[in-house]
Design a protein around this motif. Structure first.
Motif, mmCIF file in Angstrom:
data_model
loop_
_atom_site.group_PDB
_atom_site.id
_atom_site.type_symbol
_atom_site.label_atom_id
_atom_site.label_comp_id
_atom_site.label_asym_id
_atom_site.label_seq_id
_atom_site.Cartn_x
_atom_site.Cartn_y
_atom_site.Cartn_z
ATOM 1 N N LEU A 4 -61.908 -3.667 -23.700
ATOM 2 C CA LEU A 4 -61.891 -4.729 -22.708
ATOM 3 C C LEU A 4 -62.009 -4.140 -21.303
ATOM 4 O O LEU A 4 -61.442 -3.080 -21.029
ATOM 5 N N LEU A 5 -62.727 -4.837 -20.447
ATOM 6 C CA LEU A 5 -62.613 -4.636 -19.009
ATOM 7 C C LEU A 5 -61.754 -5.783 -18.508
ATOM 8 O O LEU A 5 -62.121 -6.954 -18.646
ATOM 9 N N VAL A 6 -60.588 -5.452 -17.966
ATOM 10 C CA VAL A 6 -59.637 -6.471 -17.509
ATOM 11 C C VAL A 6 -59.244 -6.152 -16.072
ATOM 12 O O VAL A 6 -58.576 -5.148 -15.831
ATOM 13 N N SER A 7 -59.654 -6.984 -15.136
ATOM 14 C CA SER A 7 -59.216 -6.792 -13.757
ATOM 15 C C SER A 7 -57.772 -7.263 -13.616
ATOM 16 O O SER A 7 -57.421 -8.342 -14.095
ATOM 17 N N HIS A 8 -56.946 -6.444 -12.961
ATOM 18 C CA HIS A 8 -55.540 -6.842 -12.794
ATOM 19 C C HIS A 8 -55.302 -7.542 -11.468
ATOM 20 O O HIS A 8 -54.312 -8.253 -11.322
ATOM 21 N N GLY A 9 -56.191 -7.345 -10.506
ATOM 22 C CA GLY A 9 -56.113 -8.072 -9.256
ATOM 23 C C GLY A 9 -54.898 -7.733 -8.411
ATOM 24 O O GLY A 9 -54.279 -6.685 -8.546
ATOM 25 N N SER A 10 -54.541 -8.647 -7.535
ATOM 26 C CA SER A 10 -53.382 -8.477 -6.660
ATOM 27 C C SER A 10 -52.092 -8.729 -7.436
ATOM 28 O O SER A 10 -52.051 -9.610 -8.308
ATOM 29 N N PRO A 11 -51.026 -7.982 -7.133
ATOM 30 C CA PRO A 11 -49.737 -8.258 -7.792
ATOM 31 C C PRO A 11 -49.244 -9.685 -7.587
ATOM 32 O O PRO A 11 -48.417 -10.172 -8.370
ATOM 33 N N THR A 12 -49.764 -10.374 -6.565
ATOM 34 C CA THR A 12 -49.342 -11.756 -6.325
ATOM 35 C C THR A 12 -49.749 -12.683 -7.460
ATOM 36 O O THR A 12 -49.259 -13.823 -7.540
ATOM 37 N N ILE A 13 -50.617 -12.206 -8.348
ATOM 38 C CA ILE A 13 -50.976 -12.991 -9.529
ATOM 39 C C ILE A 13 -49.732 -13.375 -10.334
ATOM 40 O O ILE A 13 -49.685 -14.398 -11.009
ATOM 41 N N LEU A 14 -48.680 -12.553 -10.224
ATOM 42 C CA LEU A 14 -47.451 -12.791 -10.979
ATOM 43 C C LEU A 14 -46.771 -14.091 -10.582
ATOM 44 O O LEU A 14 -46.058 -14.699 -11.397
ATOM 45 N N ILE A 15 -46.966 -14.541 -9.344
ATOM 46 C CA ILE A 15 -46.278 -15.745 -8.880
ATOM 47 C C ILE A 15 -47.250 -16.840 -8.456
ATOM 48 O O ILE A 15 -46.828 -17.892 -7.974
ATOM 49 N N GLU A 16 -48.538 -16.614 -8.654
ATOM 50 C CA GLU A 16 -49.536 -17.616 -8.284
ATOM 51 C C GLU A 16 -50.015 -18.382 -9.515
ATOM 52 O O GLU A 16 -50.023 -17.858 -10.631
ATOM 53 N N ASP A 17 -50.426 -19.601 -9.287
ATOM 54 C CA ASP A 17 -50.926 -20.442 -10.370
ATOM 55 C C ASP A 17 -52.440 -20.254 -10.476
ATOM 56 O O ASP A 17 -53.220 -20.938 -9.818
ATOM 57 N N LEU A 18 -52.827 -19.285 -11.295
ATOM 58 C CA LEU A 18 -54.239 -18.959 -11.451
ATOM 59 C C LEU A 18 -54.658 -19.126 -12.906
ATOM 60 O O LEU A 18 -53.890 -18.803 -13.824
ATOM 61 N N PRO A 19 -55.880 -19.609 -13.159
ATOM 62 C CA PRO A 19 -56.361 -19.745 -14.539
ATOM 63 C C PRO A 19 -56.474 -18.406 -15.262
ATOM 64 O O PRO A 19 -56.532 -18.367 -16.494
ATOM 65 N N TRP A 20 -56.503 -17.326 -14.491
ATOM 66 C CA TRP A 20 -56.639 -15.988 -15.064
ATOM 67 C C TRP A 20 -55.545 -15.701 -16.087
ATOM 68 O O TRP A 20 -55.791 -15.111 -17.135
ATOM 69 N N GLY A 107 -51.550 -1.687 -12.717
ATOM 70 C CA GLY A 107 -52.896 -1.887 -13.227
ATOM 71 C C GLY A 107 -52.918 -2.079 -14.728
ATOM 72 O O GLY A 107 -53.797 -2.758 -15.272
ATOM 73 N N GLY A 108 -51.952 -1.487 -15.426
ATOM 74 C CA GLY A 108 -51.851 -1.641 -16.873
ATOM 75 C C GLY A 108 -50.889 -2.728 -17.298
ATOM 76 O O GLY A 108 -51.197 -3.548 -18.177
ATOM 77 N N TRP A 109 -49.693 -2.774 -16.676
ATOM 78 C CA TRP A 109 -48.678 -3.664 -17.238
ATOM 79 C C TRP A 109 -48.868 -5.126 -16.878
ATOM 80 O O TRP A 109 -48.443 -6.010 -17.646
ATOM 81 N N ILE A 110 -49.523 -5.424 -15.751
ATOM 82 C CA ILE A 110 -49.719 -6.839 -15.426
ATOM 83 C C ILE A 110 -50.601 -7.543 -16.471
ATOM 84 O O ILE A 110 -50.212 -8.608 -16.988
ATOM 85 N N PRO A 111 -51.759 -7.013 -16.860
ATOM 86 C CA PRO A 111 -52.508 -7.668 -17.946
ATOM 87 C C PRO A 111 -51.727 -7.726 -19.260
ATOM 88 O O PRO A 111 -51.745 -8.747 -19.953
ATOM 89 N N LEU A 112 -51.032 -6.634 -19.602
ATOM 90 C CA LEU A 112 -50.293 -6.607 -20.866
ATOM 91 C C LEU A 112 -49.127 -7.592 -20.861
ATOM 92 O O LEU A 112 -48.765 -8.138 -21.909
ATOM 93 N N TYR A 113 -48.544 -7.831 -19.705
ATOM 94 C CA TYR A 113 -47.440 -8.780 -19.556
ATOM 95 C C TYR A 113 -47.854 -10.160 -20.042
ATOM 96 O O TYR A 113 -47.055 -10.901 -20.650
ATOM 97 N N TYR A 114 -49.099 -10.523 -19.773
ATOM 98 C CA TYR A 114 -49.601 -11.837 -20.187
ATOM 99 C C TYR A 114 -50.259 -11.808 -21.569
ATOM 100 O O TYR A 114 -50.172 -12.791 -22.311
#
Length: 252
Positions: A4-20, A107-114
Motif C-alpha cells: 500500500l501507498l498510504v499518506s499519513h498527512g498532518s497529525p491533525t487528522i486525528l481530531i478532524e472529521d475527514l473521509p480519509w 508516519g506509521g502509527w497514524i494509518p495503523l491506528y485506523y
C-alpha cells in the motif's frame, strides 16, 4: 504479497472529521478479512538515516513516537504500538543495520491506528537513507526475497504524501501548479508503469521539485521492490490541507 501507498498527512487528522479515516477503516477491515496478514512492514519517511545505511528497528516492541511539535494538546493523547517481529528482524539484519532508538513514528502509527485499531499484528520498521531511488528499489527486492522465505503473509505499507509543500499553508497559489505531479503518479500506478515510478524524479524533474514529495518517495520505491507488483490501483485521493495531498493506492 500486498503493498500500500498510504499518506499519513498532518497529525491533525486525528481530531478532524475527514473521509480519509473512513477509507482507512474500511480498507483495514477488508485486508483483515480477505488477506489475513500476520506482519506489517512499515516504511515511513520519518524513519530516516542521513548516511547510506538503511536501518531496521530491533527492539522487542515498536513503541509509539509522537514526533510532531507545536500541535494542540489533544493530539498527544493518541498513540499506537505493536510488537516487533524480531525473528524477521534477525533475518533482515544481515544487510540492514539494527537500530534500538526508533520505534513507530506518526508516519506509521497514524494509518495503523485506523486500519487495525484492535491490534494483534506484529510489525517491522525499516528506514530510508541517502541512497538513490534505484538503490532503495533494489533493497526492497532483497527484503522481499527474505520475507517470502519466512512464510509470513506481510502487508507492506509505504507512508508518504506525493505533494508535501508545507509552505503553501501561508501562500496563496494556483492549485494546479503544485498538484500536476500527483496526477502523473496516479496515471503511472493505474497503468502499471512501476519502473517509471522508480525513475519519476528523472522523468519529471520540474513536477517532482514543485511537489516536494515526502521522503522523496523512497518508502514507495522500497515497497515496490518488496512486492514486485503487476497491478496497481488508486483507491482514494484528496487534498485536505493546502500543500499536502493524500493518496491511498494498492499494489499486488
Amino acid at each position: 504479497m500486498l503493498g500500500l501507498l498510504v499518506s499519513h498527512g498532518s497529525p491533525t487528522i486525528l481530531i478532524e472529521d475527514l473521509p480519509w479515516k473512513k477509507e482507512l477503516r474500511e480498507l483495514g477491515e477488508k485486508i483483515r478479512r480477505e488477506y489475513e496478514p500476520d506482519l506489517v512492514v512499515v516504511l515511513s519517511p520519518h524513519f530516516m538515516n542521513w548516511g547510506e545505511d538503511n536501518l531496521i528497528e530491533a527492539g522487542e516492541k515498536l513503541k509509539c513516537i509522537q514526533d510532531y511539535y507545536g500541535f494542540p494538546e489533544e493530539l498527544y493523547r493518541y498513540c499506537y504500538e505493536m510488537p516487533n517481529d524480531v525473528e524477521v528482524v534477525e533475518k533482515l539484519s544481515t544487510f540492514l543495520r539494527k537500530d534500538y532508538k526508533w520505534g513507530l513514528d506518526h508516519g506509521g502509527w497514524i494509518p495503523l491506528y485506523y486500519m487495525f485499531p484492535e491490534g494483534g499484528i506484529k510489525g517491522v520498521t525499516i528506514s530510508i537513507s541517502n541512497r538513490s531511488p534505484e538503490e532503495h528499489y533494489r533493497l526492497g527486492v532483497k527484503i522481499g526475497e527474505v520475507l517470502r522465505e519466512t512464510g509470513r503473509k506481510p502487508l507492506v505499507i509505504a507512508t508518504s504524501s506525493p505533494t508535501h509543500r508545507l509552505d503553501l499553508y501561508s501562500l496563496k497559489v494556483g492549485r494546479d501548479t503544485f498538484f500536476v505531479f500527483d496526477h502523473i503518479l496516479q496515471d503511472l500506478i493505474e497503468e502499471g508503469r512501476f519502473e517509471e515510478i522508480v525513475k519519476i524524479q528523472q522523468l519529471f524533474p520540474k513536477e517532482f521539485k514543485n511537489s516536494s514529495p515526502e521522503g522523496d518517495l523512497k518508502p514507495l520505491y522500497v515497497m515496490l521492490g518488496i512486492v514486485r507488483p503487476t497491478l496497481g490501483k488508486v483507491i482514494h485521493y484528496d487534498v485536505p490541507w493546502p500543500g499536502v495531498s493524500m493518496m491511498l493506492a494498492s499494489f499486488q
